[in-house]
Design an enzyme around this catalytic site. Sequence first.
Site, short mmCIF file in Angstrom:
data_model
loop_
_atom_site.label_atom_id
_atom_site.label_comp_id
_atom_site.label_asym_id
_atom_site.label_seq_id
_atom_site.Cartn_x
_atom_site.Cartn_y
_atom_site.Cartn_z
CE LYS A 1 -3.88 1.91 2.72
NZ LYS A 1 -4.68 1.75 3.95
CB SER B 1 -7.93 3.62 2.88
OG SER B 1 -7.09 3.04 3.85
CB SER C 1 -8.10 0.97 5.98
OG SER C 1 -8.78 2.19 5.89
#
Lengths: 482, 98
Positions: free
Chosen positions: A78, A153, A177
Amino acid sequence: MELHELTIKQASEKLARKEISSVELTQAHLSRIKQLEPKLHAFLYVAEREALDGAKRADQLIAEDENFLLTGIPYAVKDNILVSGMKTTAASKILENFVAPYEATVIKRLGGIGSVVLGKTNLDEFALGSSTENSAFGPTFNPYDTTKVPGGSSGGSAAAVASGEAIFALGTDTGGSIRQPASFCGVVGLKPTFGRVSRYGLVGIGSSLDQAGVLGKTVEDAFLVLQQMAGKDESDSTCLPKELPDYSKFLDRGVKGLKVGLPKEYFAEGIEPEVKKLVEAAAKKLQEQGAEISEMSMSNASLPLATYHLILPVEISSNLSRYDGIRYGLSAAGENLSEVYYKSRSSGFGSESKRRIMIGTYASSAGYFDAYYKKAKQVQTLIKQEFIDAFTKYDLLLTPTTPTTAFSIGEKAADPLAMYLADILTVAANISGVPAISIPAGLSQGLPVGVQLIAAHFREEILLQAGHALEKALNFKLEPNL
Amino acid sequence: MPISIEEVERIAKLARLSFGSEEKIKLQKELSAILDYVDQLKKVETKSAVALSEGGEDPDSINLMRDDFASSVLPPEELLKIAPDTESGFYKVKSVLE
């Protein structure tokens, strides 16, 4: 079986037996990325050269028997986790050209010279969001239906693993997330206990809530990664020196005699009937394997989301104050110092980041601090205590991960509060600090549904034990039609 | 309780953010809705609960200390390399005082 379908376990065995090389494995994933990215946009940066260099070094290590389990396994990161020498944007204009000058502890622990990072995945700007639509560089699309969001996210990481672009991916989870996108994309998402994994080298937003974790194809894979990256770190004083169990010992322990609570508040209004049905079916499967299932109550269940939306913005307003155009990141020209601050921040941050900074600044400003922030921290104590009490009677709680399956792109984009509600079943684990995992429970109208298991602080092994048993009992393999 | 445009401006100044007049009206609405939502916490009885940030009992919390010695994490040059503007090994900023 194609190379991009392998789990860590399978790929690692093939590498060790020299049936395949890491270069072949990496090339297979890179070509999968080339083929699918126009459709998914899971990556913000594809590290082709770096990945192939890493794969060559990994093959060398394997030839010399100097490898360990994750050597040569290609994975995605990420883009709010620092990989030295690679851009880390946090999907924000303000960090668009920021090249990480050092390595996050989790990246260091996942392999050193024989590690193969395929690239950096998309996210909501600064990990603030539940759909990956808040990315300054465009949204990611759900591999099961590209008119739907992948969740967020960590939406890019979830989509990359679901589509076979990466064997596993790292994410961060501040309010859901990792688990929420894992649920929307039909993969496993593990958020460890706060304090289990180092936060050093993460783009911090909520320093008392952020936790790095894993998105993987199986529960076992997620724990193979956790085993490597967890544990005390001198660079993060909130990362606790707790003993790290040998997780492999828990894999096949089964669930016989495990007490599993189904908090009725998590199955109440707002949960899609099909989601509820699949999650209850998963609970039934655990019961058939010998777990003792009972309905119970978490009477504070309505409080974590509101608590979260005070504590987190206050921490955000503090953490994001470092982006001032002076030391790194975007710097806008101004007549004087103050103008540089205003212009850099106003042009660099997206609207959700600004909204959260504003709420947090308000709630921590003179005259409001006690009524908002302090009150929220007191409520947090109550929520945490209720979890501690529940785990004196139960080994595990089982809930849906999200109230619905993946929603449509644009559906909630104009209403911040509606978007916040997507995290309603996941935030409690962050507010109380406990570990939780989302595991695929099946498909509802072609879209994945996740079941969430929650355990007591530092008892991740119970999530492995029960999660692995659940996967075996459910016995299906989800695959998007790409 | 809706917050006023003046409140929005006061907070924006504290946060070093500037907004156009339409943005301010939109923010006023959005912030008011969010504050309405979090206001539900005011009804929660918390007399017995000590905030974790104020020394509340937390079974997991321990003080982690390390020996007090200087160590180098990153050479200063590496950090200055990513700065927008530097001079002779320092960050360069616009004047603070006229």
